[in-house]
Motif scaffolding. Structure first.
Motif, PDB file in Angstrom:
ATOM      1  N   TYR A 279       9.758  93.234  13.972  1.00 30.14           N
ATOM      2  CA  TYR A 279       8.957  92.912  12.798  1.00 30.14           C
ATOM      3  C   TYR A 279       7.879  93.977  12.624  1.00 30.14           C
ATOM      4  CZ  TYR A 279      11.102  88.318  13.484  1.00 30.14           C
ATOM      5  OH  TYR A 279      12.002  87.304  13.652  1.00 30.14           O
ATOM      6  N   GLY A 280       7.336  94.082  11.409  1.00 33.68           N
ATOM      7  CA  GLY A 280       6.226  94.981  11.157  1.00 33.68           C
ATOM      8  C   GLY A 280       6.538  96.424  11.513  1.00 33.68           C
ATOM      9  N   PHE A 281       5.543  97.080  12.164  1.00 29.27           N
ATOM     10  CA  PHE A 281       5.722  98.481  12.540  1.00 29.27           C
ATOM     11  C   PHE A 281       6.861  98.647  13.536  1.00 29.27           C
ATOM     12  CE2 PHE A 281       0.896  99.344  11.822  1.00 29.27           C
ATOM     13  CZ  PHE A 281       1.084  99.131  10.467  1.00 29.27           C
ATOM     14  N   ALA A 282       7.116  97.608  14.353  1.00 32.48           N
ATOM     15  CA  ALA A 282       8.197  97.689  15.334  1.00 32.48           C
ATOM     16  C   ALA A 282       9.551  97.843  14.645  1.00 32.48           C
ATOM     17  CB  ALA A 282       8.200  96.444  16.222  1.00 32.48           C
ATOM     18  N   LYS A 283       9.688  97.211  13.484  1.00 34.36           N
ATOM     19  CA  LYS A 283      10.931  97.345  12.722  1.00 34.36           C
ATOM     20  C   LYS A 283      10.957  98.678  11.980  1.00 34.36           C
ATOM     21  CE  LYS A 283      13.888  94.895   9.429  1.00 34.36           C
ATOM     22  NZ  LYS A 283      14.058  93.660   8.619  1.00 34.36           N
ATOM     23  N   ARG A 284       9.795  99.053  11.405  1.00 34.33           N
ATOM     24  CA  ARG A 284       9.715 100.313  10.673  1.00 34.33           C
ATOM     25  C   ARG A 284      10.043 101.500  11.564  1.00 34.33           C
ATOM     26  NH1 ARG A 284       3.828 102.284   9.343  1.00 34.33           N
ATOM     27  NH2 ARG A 284       4.076 102.851  11.544  1.00 34.33           N
ATOM     28  N   ASP A 285       9.539 101.468  12.809  1.00 29.20           N
ATOM     29  CA  ASP A 285       9.718 102.594  13.734  1.00 29.20           C
ATOM     30  C   ASP A 285      10.753 102.295  14.817  1.00 29.20           C
ATOM     31  OD1 ASP A 285       7.750 103.951  12.345  1.00 29.20           O
ATOM     32  OD2 ASP A 285       6.140 103.158  13.605  1.00 29.20           O
ATOM     33  N   LYS A 286      11.727 101.480  14.441  1.00 31.42           N
ATOM     34  CA  LYS A 286      12.757 101.085  15.394  1.00 31.42           C
ATOM     35  C   LYS A 286      13.456 102.287  16.021  1.00 31.42           C
ATOM     36  CE  LYS A 286      16.913  98.185  15.729  1.00 31.42           C
ATOM     37  NZ  LYS A 286      17.845  97.287  14.985  1.00 31.42           N
ATOM     38  N   HIS A 287      13.627 103.334  15.259  1.00 34.83           N
ATOM     39  CA  HIS A 287      14.330 104.522  15.760  1.00 34.83           C
ATOM     40  C   HIS A 287      13.598 105.170  16.931  1.00 34.83           C
ATOM     41  CE1 HIS A 287      11.339 105.949  12.896  1.00 34.83           C
ATOM     42  NE2 HIS A 287      11.420 107.149  13.435  1.00 34.83           N
ATOM     43  N   LYS A 288      12.279 104.935  17.026  1.00 37.13           N
ATOM     44  CA  LYS A 288      11.505 105.503  18.131  1.00 37.13           C
ATOM     45  C   LYS A 288      11.260 104.504  19.257  1.00 37.13           C
ATOM     46  CE  LYS A 288       7.969 106.711  15.612  1.00 37.13           C
ATOM     47  NZ  LYS A 288       6.658 107.286  15.204  1.00 37.13           N
ATOM     48  N   LEU A 289      11.187 103.228  18.935  1.00 33.25           N
ATOM     49  CA  LEU A 289      10.714 102.229  19.892  1.00 33.25           C
ATOM     50  C   LEU A 289      11.805 101.358  20.497  1.00 33.25           C
ATOM     51  CD1 LEU A 289       7.629 100.954  17.836  1.00 33.25           C
ATOM     52  CD2 LEU A 289       7.641 102.652  19.677  1.00 33.25           C
ATOM     53  N   ALA A 290      12.921 101.231  19.788  1.00 29.57           N
ATOM     54  CA  ALA A 290      13.933 100.256  20.200  1.00 29.57           C
ATOM     55  C   ALA A 290      14.876 100.826  21.261  1.00 29.57           C
ATOM     56  CB  ALA A 290      14.723  99.783  18.994  1.00 29.57           C
ATOM     57  N   TYR A 291      15.744  99.952  21.763  1.00 31.10           N
ATOM     58  CA  TYR A 291      16.712 100.274  22.808  1.00 31.10           C
ATOM     59  C   TYR A 291      17.834  99.248  22.698  1.00 31.10           C
ATOM     60  CZ  TYR A 291      13.289  96.901  24.351  1.00 31.10           C
ATOM     61  OH  TYR A 291      12.402  95.840  24.363  1.00 31.10           O
ATOM     62  N   PRO A 292      18.996  99.536  23.241  1.00 33.96           N
ATOM     63  CA  PRO A 292      20.074  98.536  23.206  1.00 33.96           C
ATOM     64  C   PRO A 292      19.658  97.288  23.975  1.00 33.96           C
ATOM     65  CG  PRO A 292      20.911 100.699  23.834  1.00 33.96           C
ATOM     66  CD  PRO A 292      19.427 100.804  23.885  1.00 33.96           C
ATOM     67  N   MET A 293      19.982  96.110  23.450  1.00 29.42           N
ATOM     68  CA  MET A 293      19.625  94.872  24.141  1.00 29.42           C
ATOM     69  C   MET A 293      20.254  94.811  25.526  1.00 29.42           C
ATOM     70  SD  MET A 293      17.812  92.219  24.218  1.00 29.42           S
ATOM     71  CE  MET A 293      17.199  92.034  22.545  1.00 29.42           C
TER      72      MET A 293
END
Length: 479
Positions: A279-293
């Motif tokens: 959600y929020g910035f975490a969704k906007r910057d998913k390409h930098k912050l996310a990882y495979p579950m």
């Protein structure tokens, strides 16, 4: 030969050479494939151990089926007791302003000087009025932001007004402030001490990791400030007055051991290994912050194993998510965790009041609204009555479609009794409140962790069993 017994509702899943069975209230056991075939074909002998094990778990019944059904009904009512409570958790956003620059900010916070994003006293008054119309005997008011301490005057106003109303309502009243702690001072703490307020903060690991995830506006070194403020808060409010949460980003996913060690060093006896919420910035910057579950699940299992080893060495440290799941697996009681309830805990277990008086079914619903999508808005405290907000056709419809027992995939899942529905997450990720479980990351995470806990329980390791029960009962495991 066909034996005379009745099979009661159950769900199952094949695991290697075994079959896992569970019933509506979470009683479970494992059978071999041969035992399972005998069971479903009514070939179990009444004197067989398998028969007695299944009977003790209320998965089969002989001649006393009415007694068994009554026992199941009692356990089921206990599991669903949260429905009788209705809304007990009330989250209040007193300000969207924040002095932090968290890379994963899920609420799309506003600048520190933007006071038009503060809750007014008039709105705060109406929030308290709505809160005390809840039928629940237990009321927790949790202040959120932004950074709520930027509007400390309204926090004080709400606490004092709630305490006054409670002189007549006589509910079990509790207050929590969710804060980055950097703005707290002795004057605030002296006031909070007189009102029995708890503090929830965020620690994302050792200094380097925490500072990368959670820098402040005016300094990147937020860790040293937070660590000092934790100790200051404990001096005034008590050792157990401060809890902490962590959020996992791509920067920290490979460092769970270091993060866990930091919680121990800071004197915490609980850590919640939490994945990133989209959600929020975490969704906007998913390409930098996310990882495979799958990566998070792997790291979580390793982290849990490490926490168990810490406990075996004599240091009590509970993992929060595991404790919630173990309570649901090993006891007949429900938990207050909104994300693991059926029907979903949104609105009926917890609701959130935004700074402008808008009321949302959950914090995640409010997070969506901060980016322009107000689908989960129930009303506004300044213009709508309690009944219009909490007894609307919209909320009824939402509840009807968030009963896990009737949802595709969930209805037949062997782990249903330990899990719950999450229509807001489904809507956010898939554009549909029911969602497709085969594509759901939250389903993958929950099911994988539940299965891992069941695997650990199946090992019959007395130390692990005692550690798990120590987490559930909040008692120190003795080596």
């Amino acid at each position: 030969m066909i034996m005379s017994y009745q099979i009661l509702p159950f769900r199952f899943e094949k695991i290697g050479e075994s079959v896992f069975l569970s019933n509506e209230v979470g009683e479970y056991l494992y059978l071999t494939k041969n035992q399972f075939e005998e069971f479903i074909n009514h070939k179990l002998h009444p004197n067989a151990n398998t028969f007695n094990n299944l009977k003790s778990k209320q998965i089969i019944a002989d001649n006393n089926i009415n007694d068994v059904i009554e026992m199941l009904a009692t356990k089921f009512r206990t599991k669903k007791n949260f429905l009788a409570e209705f809304t007990s958790l009330h989250m209040v956003v007193v300000s969207l302003r924040c002095n932090s620059n968290c890379v994963y900010c899920q609420v799309s916070k506003r600048e520190k000087l933007a006071s038009n994003y503060d809750m007014t006293r008039e709105t705060a008054k109406n929030v308290v009025e709505k809160i005390f119309e809840s039928p629940s005997q237990n009321i927790k008011i949790e202040f959120q932001g932004g950074e709520p301490l930027l509007n400390f005057g309204v926090i004080k106003y709400i606490i004092e007004k709630a305490e006054w109303k409670n002189l007549f309502k006589k509910k079990n009243l509790e207050f929590v402030i969710c804060t980055n702690l950097t703005l707290i001072n002795e004057k605030m703490l002296k006031w909070l001490k007189g009102h029995k307020v708890y503090i929830s903060t965020s620690i994302d690991g050792p200094k380097e990791l925490h500072n990368r995830n959670r820098p402040l506006h005016d300094t990147k070194n937020s860790y040293d400030i937070v660590a000092k403020k934790i100790e200051l808060t404990r001096e005034f409010l008590g050792r157990d007055s401060v809890s902490a949460l962590m959020t996992t980003t791509s920067f920290t996913i490979n460092h769970f051991k270091n993060i866990i060690d930091q919680y121990v060093e800071l004197g915490f006896d609980n850590i919640f290994l939490r994945s990133l919420n989209p959600y929020g910035f975490a969704k906007r910057d998913k390409h930098k912050l996310a990882y495979p579950m799958e990566k998070f699940i792997e790291s979580y299992k390793q982290g849990l194993d490490y926490i168990i080893e810490i406990n075996k060495k004599g240091k009590f440290l509970a993992e929060g998510f595991a404790t919630i799941l173990l309570t649901r697996i090993l006891t007949p009681f429900s938990t207050g965790f909104v994300d693991l309830q059926s029907p979903a805990g949104i609105a009926i277990a917890g609701a959130i009041y935004d700074y402008d008086g808008d009321v949302y079914v959950s914090d995640e619903g409010r997070m969506l609204a901060s980016t322009g999508d107000k689908y989960f808005k129930m009303g506004n405290v300044n213009t709508n009555s309690y009944q219009e907000i909490f007894n609307s056709k919209f909320l009824h419809k939402l509840m009807e479609k968030s009963v896990a027992e009737s949802l595709p995939e969930c209805a037949t899942c062997a782990y249903l009794s330990y899990c719950g529905a999450d229509p807001v997450r489904n809507y956010n990720e898939q554009g549909d409140i029911i969602g497709n479980r085969t594509k759901s990351e939250i389903c993958l995470k929950n099911k994988s962790i539940i299965k891992h806990l069941l695997f650990l329980l199946r090992k019959n390791d007395k130390d692990i069993d005692r550690i798990f029960w120590s987490w559930i009962t909040h008692t120190v495991f003795e080596v």
